[in-house]
Design a protein around this motif. Structure first.
Motif, PDB file in Angstrom:
ATOM      1  N   CYS A 247       0.827  -1.220   0.000  1.00 42.21           N
ATOM      2  CA  CYS A 247       0.000   0.000   0.000  1.00 42.21           C
ATOM      3  C   CYS A 247       0.861   1.270   0.000  1.00 42.21           C
ATOM      4  CB  CYS A 247      -0.927   0.001   1.213  1.00 42.21           C
ATOM      5  SG  CYS A 247      -0.040   0.198   2.765  1.00 42.21           S
ATOM      6  N   CYS A 250       3.884   2.964   4.601  1.00 41.19           N
ATOM      7  CA  CYS A 250       5.154   3.064   5.336  1.00 41.19           C
ATOM      8  C   CYS A 250       6.073   4.110   4.715  1.00 41.19           C
ATOM      9  CB  CYS A 250       5.836   1.702   5.405  1.00 41.19           C
ATOM     10  SG  CYS A 250       5.939   0.847   3.834  1.00 41.19           S
ATOM     11  N   CYS A 335       0.942   0.773   9.414  1.00 42.45           N
ATOM     12  CA  CYS A 335       0.872  -0.384   8.510  1.00 42.45           C
ATOM     13  C   CYS A 335      -0.434  -1.140   8.763  1.00 42.45           C
ATOM     14  CB  CYS A 335       2.071  -1.300   8.738  1.00 42.45           C
ATOM     15  SG  CYS A 335       1.981  -2.784   7.724  1.00 42.45           S
TER      16      CYS A 335
HETATM   17  S1  SF4 Z   1       4.794  -2.813   4.930  1.00 43.89           S
HETATM   18 FE1  SF4 Z   1       2.686  -2.284   5.573  1.00 43.89          FE
HETATM   19  S2  SF4 Z   1       2.517  -0.064   5.189  1.00 43.89           S
HETATM   20 FE2  SF4 Z   1       4.308  -0.796   4.003  1.00 43.89          FE
HETATM   21  S3  SF4 Z   1       3.497  -1.302   1.952  1.00 43.89           S
HETATM   22 FE3  SF4 Z   1       3.419  -3.227   3.159  1.00 43.89          FE
HETATM   23  S4  SF4 Z   1       1.346  -3.249   4.033  1.00 43.89           S
HETATM   24 FE4  SF4 Z   1       1.699  -1.123   3.344  1.00 43.89          FE
END
Ligand code: SF4
Ligand code: SF4
Length: 357
Positions: A247, A250, A335
């Motif tokens: 997504c 982070c 997250c």
């Molecule tokens: S670590 Fe968590 S916040 Fe980062 S891309 Fe993956 S799911 Fe999204």
């Protein structure tokens, strides 16, 4: 000791009014209760409520906006001779003197992380430099850590000075302000605030208590070499990444992520012209490294996670001598599947220990 001042809690709006003089923009943490109670930095205006809570979104946009116009361009025809055309180009370097007020030490260290590649490499970025040269950072020391903070693992701490011009510490009745840089000293000296030297011992006590509240930090100084040794261990990275949704939260919440993308918008080289934009990019997205041919060297999310963690804890430290993570914990708290970068670094240290045994 550098110069100190004392401001009462009630005197904070007066201090903000002083800082706002001479065209300065003062960015303060503001609560957004309608938006899941997030706290974001916004330009302060007289009478505007603000908070001194840790912001949910770091103040990185003060030097690296989410989106900025780098330049505009257009083609013009000579009215005397329409066959003759000229191209005009205007760069968009715009910077305003800015104070970031009441960010936390992890966010101030975030500016120091950005400074190295943007200012200290072979080419300084003129857009970043113009904003950074006019930035003053007032940092509020943390009274204690929280369960996602780990600033003291990565060379910082709740009272770290790095990246700050003025350090503020809460004491009874208000805040002791301590100048850290000549710029901070100049601003504090120009206020009509009383000297803070008498209350400075209280500030020191509060700072000691903040450190005492932290759990002991593991020793991660070998992380750069250990992560480099794991580079080809796809199984390890897959195990660490399986539940990641790619997504990008982070990266977008991180005070030290600095990748960007460049796009051109408009009518291209025409009389209407166009503009070139720079916007934040996200290395956790599969599009980040997709090449024009369709080949993607990081098609697997495991490889994208490997890149993100290794950049912060291995390659950046090898290049610049410091981790490019300030331990703010926002990638952990934001997250959606509770991936924890601390656990990945510790797993890497343990995995490579196991390999070495
Ligand atoms: S670590 Fe968590 S916040 Fe980062 S891309 Fe993956 S799911 Fe999204
Ligand atoms: S990697 Fe995570 S903990 Fe480190 S600075 Fe970025 S958001 Fe904060």
């Amino acid at each position: 000791m550098s110069i100190t001042r004392f401001v009462t809690s009630d005197g904070l709006p007066g201090l903000l009014a002083f800082l706002s003089q001479n065209g300065r923009r003062v960015l303060v943490p503001v609560e957004k209760p309608a938006n899941k109670r997030s706290v974001v930095f916004e330009a302060w205006k007289q009478g505007q409520p603000f908070t001194l809570e840790k912001a949910t979104v770091p103040p990185k946009a003060a030097v690296l906006p989410q989106c900025e116009t780098l330049l505009t361009y257009k083609k013009s025809k000579d009215p005397e001779n329409p066959e003759r055309v000229s191209i005009s180009l205007e760069d968009g370097i715009r910077a305003q003197p800015t104070v970031v007020f009441a960010c936390r030490p992890c966010d101030a260290r975030g500016f120091a992380v950005l400074d190295r590649p943007y200012l200290e490499g072979p080419f300084a970025d003129p857009y970043y430099k113009a904003r950074r040269d006019q930035l003053t950072v007032f940092t509020l020391t943390c009274a204690s850590g929280c369960n996602t903070c780990f600033c003291h693992w990565v060379g910082g701490g709740p009272t770290s000075l790095e990246g700050s011009d003025v350090l503020m510490t809460e004491v009874e009745g208000g805040y002791v302000l301590q100048a850290v840089t000549p710029g901070g000293e100049e601003l504090l000296a120009a206020t009509d605030l009383p000297d803070g030297a008498e209350r400075f011992p209280q500030a020191e006590e509060a700072r000691k208590a903040a450190w005492a509240s932290l759990e002991p930090a593991p020793n991660i100084k070998d992380a750069p070499q250990k992560l480099a040794a794991l580079f080809s261990n796809a199984e390890f990275w897959q195990e660490q990444t399986d539940r990641c949704l790619s997504c990008g939260a982070c990266t977008y919440f991180c005070p030290t992520c600095y990748c960007f993308s460049i796009t051109d918008e408009g009518e291209g080289l025409s009389e209407k012209g166009g503009r070139r934009l720079r916007s934040w990019d996200n290395c956790m997205s599969s599009l980040f490294t997709r090449e024009a041919s369709g080949h993607n060297p990081r098609a697997l999310k495991a490889f994208r996670m490997r890149n993100r963690v290794s950049h912060k804890f291995s390659t950046y430290p090898e290049n610049w001598g410091a981790f490019s993570c300030s331990g703010c914990g926002r990638c952990i708290s934001n997250c959606p599947v509770c991936l924890d970068i601390r656990a990945i670094v510790l797993a890497a240290l343990n995995a490579s220990q196991a390999t070495a045994e």
